[in-house]
Scaffold this motif. Structure first.
Motif, short mmCIF file in Angstrom:
data_model
loop_
_atom_site.label_atom_id
_atom_site.label_comp_id
_atom_site.label_asym_id
_atom_site.label_seq_id
_atom_site.Cartn_x
_atom_site.Cartn_y
_atom_site.Cartn_z
N ALA A 8 -20.25 4.51 -1.10
CA ALA A 8 -18.83 4.75 -0.63
C ALA A 8 -18.69 4.44 0.72
N GLN A 9 -20.03 4.58 1.71
CA GLN A 9 -19.91 4.37 2.92
C GLN A 9 -19.64 2.93 3.37
N GLN A 10 -19.84 2.10 2.55
CA GLN A 10 -19.57 0.83 2.97
C GLN A 10 -18.27 0.48 2.97
N LYS A 11 -17.28 1.31 1.91
CA LYS A 11 -15.95 1.26 1.80
C LYS A 11 -15.27 1.87 2.76
N GLU A 12 -15.90 2.77 3.57
CA GLU A 12 -14.90 3.69 4.55
C GLU A 12 -15.12 3.09 6.02
N CYS A 13 -16.22 2.53 6.36
CA CYS A 13 -16.40 2.53 7.89
C CYS A 13 -17.54 1.36 8.36
N ASP A 14 -17.10 0.67 9.31
CA ASP A 14 -18.40 -0.16 10.08
C ASP A 14 -18.81 -1.12 8.97
N ILE A 15 -17.87 -1.94 8.41
CA ILE A 15 -18.60 -3.17 7.47
C ILE A 15 -18.63 -4.29 8.25
N ARG A 16 -19.85 -4.74 8.56
CA ARG A 16 -20.17 -5.66 9.31
C ARG A 16 -19.76 -6.96 8.69
N ASP A 130 -9.11 -2.08 -0.01
CA ASP A 130 -8.15 -1.64 -0.92
C ASP A 130 -7.35 -2.74 -1.60
N MET A 131 -7.42 -3.87 -0.90
CA MET A 131 -6.77 -4.93 -1.57
C MET A 131 -7.25 -5.39 -2.86
N THR A 132 -6.52 -5.90 -3.85
CA THR A 132 -7.05 -6.33 -5.08
C THR A 132 -7.33 -7.95 -4.80
N ILE A 133 -8.38 -8.46 -5.22
CA ILE A 133 -8.67 -10.02 -5.32
C ILE A 133 -7.44 -10.67 -5.67
N GLY A 134 -7.29 -11.77 -4.85
CA GLY A 134 -6.31 -12.82 -5.32
C GLY A 134 -4.95 -12.44 -4.63
N THR A 135 -4.77 -11.13 -4.08
CA THR A 135 -3.51 -10.71 -3.38
C THR A 135 -3.37 -10.96 -1.68
N SER A 136 -2.07 -11.03 -1.39
CA SER A 136 -1.98 -11.28 0.12
C SER A 136 -0.77 -10.16 0.63
N LEU A 137 -0.88 -9.98 1.94
CA LEU A 137 -0.11 -9.21 2.44
C LEU A 137 0.22 -9.43 4.02
N ILE A 179 -0.87 -13.26 7.85
CA ILE A 179 -1.04 -13.20 6.50
C ILE A 179 -2.55 -12.73 6.11
N VAL A 180 -2.91 -11.69 5.43
CA VAL A 180 -4.19 -11.38 4.98
C VAL A 180 -4.23 -11.50 3.70
N SER A 181 -5.36 -12.49 3.10
CA SER A 181 -5.51 -12.73 1.64
C SER A 181 -6.89 -12.17 1.29
N ARG A 182 -7.14 -11.64 0.14
CA ARG A 182 -8.42 -11.10 -0.17
C ARG A 182 -8.80 -12.36 -1.29
N THR A 183 -9.80 -13.16 -1.09
CA THR A 183 -10.32 -14.14 -1.77
C THR A 183 -11.34 -13.95 -2.79
N SER A 184 -12.28 -12.92 -2.50
CA SER A 184 -13.26 -12.52 -3.66
C SER A 184 -13.63 -10.92 -3.07
N ASN A 185 -14.57 -10.40 -3.61
CA ASN A 185 -15.14 -9.09 -3.45
C ASN A 185 -15.72 -9.00 -2.10
N THR A 186 -16.13 -9.92 -1.45
CA THR A 186 -16.63 -9.96 -0.02
C THR A 186 -16.12 -10.87 0.97
N THR A 187 -14.75 -11.39 0.60
CA THR A 187 -14.33 -12.19 1.63
C THR A 187 -12.81 -12.21 1.68
N TRP A 188 -12.24 -12.49 2.84
CA TRP A 188 -10.90 -12.56 3.20
C TRP A 188 -10.52 -13.62 4.23
N THR A 189 -9.08 -13.84 4.13
CA THR A 189 -8.78 -15.12 5.25
C THR A 189 -7.50 -14.16 5.89
#
Length: 224
Positions: A8-16, A130-137, A179-189
């Protein structure tokens, strides 16, 4: 409190993160490859403890030693050389009719060169994780900051509602949002697509001044 071993810590803060920055447009890289959190004192983070109202922050001279983070007990110390890396901001495309002019290319330096995105991202999505993979905002507010070569002048470009860094007297009137897009569990654009407009503020005068500029570029970010 964040638990050092809990998932849970990795979901909440300081994700490198590591970041790949565009090589063309108004936001470009320095030609030295990927930006790695902890290398040459760069910080690229999701949900940084330092600023709990930010969902994302990339800084060219992160103050690793100045405050505690959720992973302070296990985080590796920064390596490399301070000031070795920069982001380039090409402030060359004023929106016609606004009175702005080409100001050239700004490179920082150091801690005066960063990009931050507000938290929550939208009225319904709190953070990147919190973004679903494949979504953008489009986040509510984004701020790009830099200074001139000797940091005698300080600038912010605002996209959206307001200053993410809480600078007084500046706003994002007339701007559009990236625009922020979640492209996988570990990646965003994070993308500033063609036609994106930011309000550039010179924060140096007692009364800040501003004009609208086109700003194009992208960052691809990945969890370390």
């Amino acid at each position: 409190m964040c638990k050092l071993h809990a998932q849970a810590q990795q979901k909440e803060c300081d994700i490198r993160l590591n970041a790949t920055v565009s090589s063309t447009g108004n936001l470009t890289n320095d030609g030295k490859g990927t930006y790695y959190t902890g290398k040459d004192w760069i910080g690229v983070w999701l949900n940084p403890t330092r600023w709990p109202d930010q969902a994302f922050h990339i800084c060219m001279n992160w103050p690793f030693n100045f405050f505690k983070t959720c992973d302070s007990a296990t985080a590796p110390a920064p390596t490399g050389t301070r000031g070795n890396r920069t982001l380039l901001h090409h402030i060359t495309n004023p929106v016609p009719g606004g009175g702005g002019k080409s100001l050239g290319v700004f490179t920082g330096p150091g801690g005066g060169n960063d990009i931050a995105i507000s938290k929550p991202l939208t009225a319904t999505i709190n953070s990147f994780t919190d973004m679903t993979i494949g979504t953008s905002l489009s986040p509510l507010s984004t701020e790009v900051r830099f200074c001139n070569s000797d940091c005698t002048e300080y600038f912010s470009i605002l996209f959206g509602n307001s200053s993410v860094m809480h600078h007084p007297g500046i706003n994002g009137a007339g701007s559009t949002r990236p625009i922020v897009s979640r492209t996988s569990n570990t990646t965003w654009t994070i993308s500033f697509p063609p036609g994106t407009v930011g309000r550039l503020w010179n924060r140096t005068p007692e009364v800040p001044t501003s004009e609208l500029y086109y700003y194009e570029g992208s960052l691809e970010i990945k969890k370390q």
